[in-house]
Motif scaffolding. Structure first.
Motif, PDB file in Angstrom:
ATOM      1  N   LEU A 160      43.349 -28.951   2.592  1.00 53.65           N
ATOM      2  CA  LEU A 160      43.755 -30.156   1.862  1.00 53.65           C
ATOM      3  C   LEU A 160      42.930 -31.389   2.238  1.00 53.65           C
ATOM      4  CD1 LEU A 160      45.949 -30.766  -0.310  1.00 53.65           C
ATOM      5  CD2 LEU A 160      47.350 -31.626   1.558  1.00 53.65           C
ATOM      6  N   PRO A 161      42.824 -31.772   3.514  1.00 50.49           N
ATOM      7  CA  PRO A 161      42.019 -32.973   3.820  1.00 50.49           C
ATOM      8  C   PRO A 161      40.532 -32.772   3.555  1.00 50.49           C
ATOM      9  CG  PRO A 161      42.808 -31.962   5.841  1.00 50.49           C
ATOM     10  CD  PRO A 161      43.469 -31.242   4.706  1.00 50.49           C
ATOM     11  N   ILE A 162      40.051 -31.543   3.716  1.00 49.84           N
ATOM     12  CA  ILE A 162      38.632 -31.276   3.466  1.00 49.84           C
ATOM     13  C   ILE A 162      38.307 -31.488   1.994  1.00 49.84           C
ATOM     14  CG2 ILE A 162      36.844 -29.481   3.461  1.00 49.84           C
ATOM     15  CD1 ILE A 162      38.272 -28.345   5.988  1.00 49.84           C
ATOM     16  N   PHE A 163      39.109 -30.909   1.114  1.00 49.33           N
ATOM     17  CA  PHE A 163      38.880 -31.083  -0.323  1.00 49.33           C
ATOM     18  C   PHE A 163      39.041 -32.549  -0.729  1.00 49.33           C
ATOM     19  CE2 PHE A 163      39.961 -26.441  -0.842  1.00 49.33           C
ATOM     20  CZ  PHE A 163      38.689 -26.069  -1.245  1.00 49.33           C
ATOM     21  N   PHE A 164      39.990 -33.227  -0.129  1.00 51.35           N
ATOM     22  CA  PHE A 164      40.202 -34.645  -0.449  1.00 51.35           C
ATOM     23  C   PHE A 164      38.963 -35.462  -0.078  1.00 51.35           C
ATOM     24  CE2 PHE A 164      41.527 -38.917   0.848  1.00 51.35           C
ATOM     25  CZ  PHE A 164      42.097 -39.362  -0.331  1.00 51.35           C
ATOM     26  N   ILE A 165      38.471 -35.294   1.128  1.00 53.26           N
ATOM     27  CA  ILE A 165      37.293 -36.050   1.582  1.00 53.26           C
ATOM     28  C   ILE A 165      36.075 -35.708   0.731  1.00 53.26           C
ATOM     29  CG2 ILE A 165      35.652 -36.308   3.497  1.00 53.26           C
ATOM     30  CD1 ILE A 165      38.151 -35.983   5.363  1.00 53.26           C
ATOM     31  N   LEU A 166      35.885 -34.434   0.433  1.00 60.08           N
ATOM     32  CA  LEU A 166      34.740 -34.030  -0.387  1.00 60.08           C
ATOM     33  C   LEU A 166      34.822 -34.639  -1.788  1.00 60.08           C
ATOM     34  CD1 LEU A 166      34.215 -30.313   0.639  1.00 60.08           C
ATOM     35  CD2 LEU A 166      32.933 -32.332   1.376  1.00 60.08           C
ATOM     36  N   TYR A 167      36.022 -34.701  -2.340  1.00 58.91           N
ATOM     37  CA  TYR A 167      36.151 -35.323  -3.666  1.00 58.91           C
ATOM     38  C   TYR A 167      35.813 -36.808  -3.589  1.00 58.91           C
ATOM     39  CZ  TYR A 167      37.655 -37.132  -8.049  1.00 58.91           C
ATOM     40  OH  TYR A 167      37.648 -37.782  -9.252  1.00 58.91           O
ATOM     41  N   ILE A 168      36.293 -37.491  -2.574  1.00 59.11           N
ATOM     42  CA  ILE A 168      36.023 -38.929  -2.437  1.00 59.11           C
ATOM     43  C   ILE A 168      34.521 -39.172  -2.316  1.00 59.11           C
ATOM     44  CG2 ILE A 168      36.366 -40.978  -0.980  1.00 59.11           C
ATOM     45  CD1 ILE A 168      38.843 -40.101  -2.685  1.00 59.11           C
ATOM     46  N   VAL A 169      33.832 -38.383  -1.522  1.00 60.49           N
ATOM     47  CA  VAL A 169      32.378 -38.528  -1.387  1.00 60.49           C
ATOM     48  C   VAL A 169      31.700 -38.246  -2.725  1.00 60.49           C
ATOM     49  CG1 VAL A 169      30.301 -37.652  -0.247  1.00 60.49           C
ATOM     50  CG2 VAL A 169      32.380 -38.048   1.094  1.00 60.49           C
ATOM     51  N   SER A 170      32.151 -37.214  -3.419  1.00 57.28           N
ATOM     52  CA  SER A 170      31.591 -36.897  -4.743  1.00 57.28           C
ATOM     53  C   SER A 170      31.817 -38.055  -5.710  1.00 57.28           C
ATOM     54  CB  SER A 170      32.228 -35.638  -5.313  1.00 57.28           C
ATOM     55  OG  SER A 170      31.892 -34.527  -4.531  1.00 57.28           O
ATOM     56  N   HIS A 171      32.979 -38.645  -5.660  1.00 60.05           N
ATOM     57  CA  HIS A 171      33.275 -39.793  -6.516  1.00 60.05           C
ATOM     58  C   HIS A 171      32.314 -40.943  -6.221  1.00 60.05           C
ATOM     59  CE1 HIS A 171      35.336 -43.427  -7.906  1.00 60.05           C
ATOM     60  NE2 HIS A 171      35.904 -42.643  -8.801  1.00 60.05           N
ATOM     61  N   LEU A 172      32.083 -41.202  -4.947  1.00 55.37           N
ATOM     62  CA  LEU A 172      31.155 -42.274  -4.574  1.00 55.37           C
ATOM     63  C   LEU A 172      29.733 -41.970  -5.037  1.00 55.37           C
ATOM     64  CD1 LEU A 172      32.522 -43.065  -1.005  1.00 55.37           C
ATOM     65  CD2 LEU A 172      32.815 -44.428  -3.089  1.00 55.37           C
ATOM     66  N   LEU A 173      29.333 -40.707  -4.953  1.00 55.70           N
ATOM     67  CA  LEU A 173      28.006 -40.320  -5.449  1.00 55.70           C
ATOM     68  C   LEU A 173      27.898 -40.525  -6.955  1.00 55.70           C
ATOM     69  CD1 LEU A 173      27.309 -37.012  -3.496  1.00 55.70           C
ATOM     70  CD2 LEU A 173      26.022 -39.152  -3.316  1.00 55.70           C
ATOM     71  N   CYS A 174      28.947 -40.158  -7.652  1.00 53.18           N
ATOM     72  CA  CYS A 174      28.924 -40.219  -9.117  1.00 53.18           C
ATOM     73  C   CYS A 174      29.023 -41.646  -9.640  1.00 53.18           C
ATOM     74  CB  CYS A 174      30.064 -39.373  -9.675  1.00 53.18           C
ATOM     75  SG  CYS A 174      30.071 -39.230 -11.470  1.00 53.18           S
ATOM     76  N   TYR A 175      29.882 -42.440  -9.036  1.00 54.13           N
ATOM     77  CA  TYR A 175      30.137 -43.790  -9.548  1.00 54.13           C
ATOM     78  C   TYR A 175      29.441 -44.887  -8.749  1.00 54.13           C
ATOM     79  CZ  TYR A 175      33.543 -41.827 -12.698  1.00 54.13           C
ATOM     80  OH  TYR A 175      34.141 -41.112 -13.710  1.00 54.13           O
ATOM     81  N   GLY A 176      28.625 -44.497  -7.783  1.00 50.86           N
ATOM     82  CA  GLY A 176      27.929 -45.486  -6.961  1.00 50.86           C
ATOM     83  C   GLY A 176      26.911 -46.281  -7.767  1.00 50.86           C
ATOM     84  N   LYS A 177      26.465 -47.349  -7.185  1.00 46.63           N
ATOM     85  CA  LYS A 177      25.518 -48.255  -7.844  1.00 46.63           C
ATOM     86  C   LYS A 177      24.074 -47.804  -7.675  1.00 46.63           C
ATOM     87  CE  LYS A 177      28.719 -51.363  -8.802  1.00 46.63           C
ATOM     88  NZ  LYS A 177      29.527 -51.002  -9.905  1.00 46.63           N
ATOM     89  N   SER A 178      23.857 -46.601  -7.170  1.00 46.59           N
ATOM     90  CA  SER A 178      22.478 -46.169  -6.907  1.00 46.59           C
ATOM     91  C   SER A 178      21.739 -45.728  -8.166  1.00 46.59           C
ATOM     92  CB  SER A 178      22.484 -45.011  -5.895  1.00 46.59           C
ATOM     93  OG  SER A 178      23.170 -43.903  -6.435  1.00 46.59           O
ATOM     94  N   TYR A 179      22.432 -45.635  -9.291  1.00 54.22           N
ATOM     95  CA  TYR A 179      21.775 -45.214 -10.529  1.00 54.22           C
ATOM     96  C   TYR A 179      21.266 -46.425 -11.281  1.00 54.22           C
ATOM     97  CZ  TYR A 179      23.636 -40.593  -9.704  1.00 54.22           C
ATOM     98  OH  TYR A 179      23.888 -39.375  -9.155  1.00 54.22           O
ATOM     99  N   GLN A 180      20.048 -46.778 -10.996  1.00 60.06           N
ATOM    100  CA  GLN A 180      19.369 -47.880 -11.677  1.00 60.06           C
ATOM    101  C   GLN A 180      18.136 -47.328 -12.356  1.00 60.06           C
ATOM    102  OE1 GLN A 180      20.548 -50.999 -11.871  1.00 60.06           O
ATOM    103  NE2 GLN A 180      22.336 -50.413 -10.638  1.00 60.06           N
ATOM    104  N   PRO A 181      17.668 -47.986 -13.396  1.00 61.82           N
ATOM    105  CA  PRO A 181      16.445 -47.521 -14.049  1.00 61.82           C
ATOM    106  C   PRO A 181      15.263 -47.544 -13.073  1.00 61.82           C
ATOM    107  CG  PRO A 181      17.548 -49.187 -15.375  1.00 61.82           C
ATOM    108  CD  PRO A 181      18.258 -49.126 -14.065  1.00 61.82           C
ATOM    109  N   LEU A 182      14.356 -46.620 -13.245  1.00 62.82           N
ATOM    110  CA  LEU A 182      13.149 -46.581 -12.402  1.00 62.82           C
ATOM    111  C   LEU A 182      12.154 -47.625 -12.835  1.00 62.82           C
ATOM    112  CD1 LEU A 182      12.612 -42.759 -12.064  1.00 62.82           C
ATOM    113  CD2 LEU A 182      13.399 -44.320 -10.322  1.00 62.82           C
TER     114      LEU A 182
END
Length: 182
Positions: A160-182
């Motif tokens: 349970l905590p492992i899946f929760f933490i992995l989802y949160i990290v995945s969410h940050l990867l997906c919705y993070g501000k690192s996706y800017q035009p090149l």
């Protein structure tokens, strides 16, 4: 000249090679083309087909970043759990990889990407908890029930905590501000 420890490691690699060969022979004889093997193959391919059809097309790369992160971590943790003797799998789709491919390379990443794109304004913590709850208390028991997964010392509550933490990290990867035009 090899030291005694290096010689022992070489012997272990030879034994491991022999065990792998025996495993492949047993897998070919007793696993390949069983209904459980077909189920595993379907669980590997079908989620990706469904995701390709129904994904949010303009967010594909964001979602895949999160999905590939989950693939990598799930495969690594799964292999670690097997090597530490926490669980084992029967009816592997491919006998060369000591983890359950349908789970690590298909169900976990695809389920993550689906949850990420559904109701994106809902709290990531609520979605992460629901994701973890489904993975730990629905998916894992299902795999035990059909005989694909056998936990030795692992309990669902540990997942349970492992899946929760992995989802949160995945969410940050997906919705993070690192996706800017090149």
């Amino acid at each position: 000249m090899k030291t005694n420890g290096i010689q022992k490691i070489s012997q272990l690699f030879k034994q491991l090679h022999e065990i792998n060969n025996e495993h492949i022979q047993l897998w070919t004889e007793y696993v390949l083309f069983t209904w459980q093997w077909w189920l595993g193959l379907g669980l590997t391919i079908i989620p990706w087909i469904v995701w390709v059809i129904y994904r949010k097309k303009d967010s594909t790369l964001r979602l895949l970043s999160a999905g590939f992160f989950m693939m990598f971590i799930a495969s690594w943790l799964d292999s670690l759990g097997i090597q530490l003797g926490f669980w084992e799998y029967h009816y592997e789709v491919i006998p060369f990889i000591p983890a359950f491919i349908p789970w690590d390379l298909s169900l976990i990443p695809v389920m993550t990407m689906v949850v990420l794109q559904i109701k994106p304004h809902v709290s990531r913590y609520i979605k992460g908890f629901l994701f973890a709850l489904i993975a730990a208390y629905a998916a894992e028991p299902f795999f035990i029930w059909v005989g694909l997964y056998n936990p030795f010392t692992w309990e669902h509550i540990y997942s349970l905590p492992i899946f929760f933490i992995l989802y949160i990290v995945s969410h940050l990867l997906c919705y993070g501000k690192s996706y800017q035009p090149l």
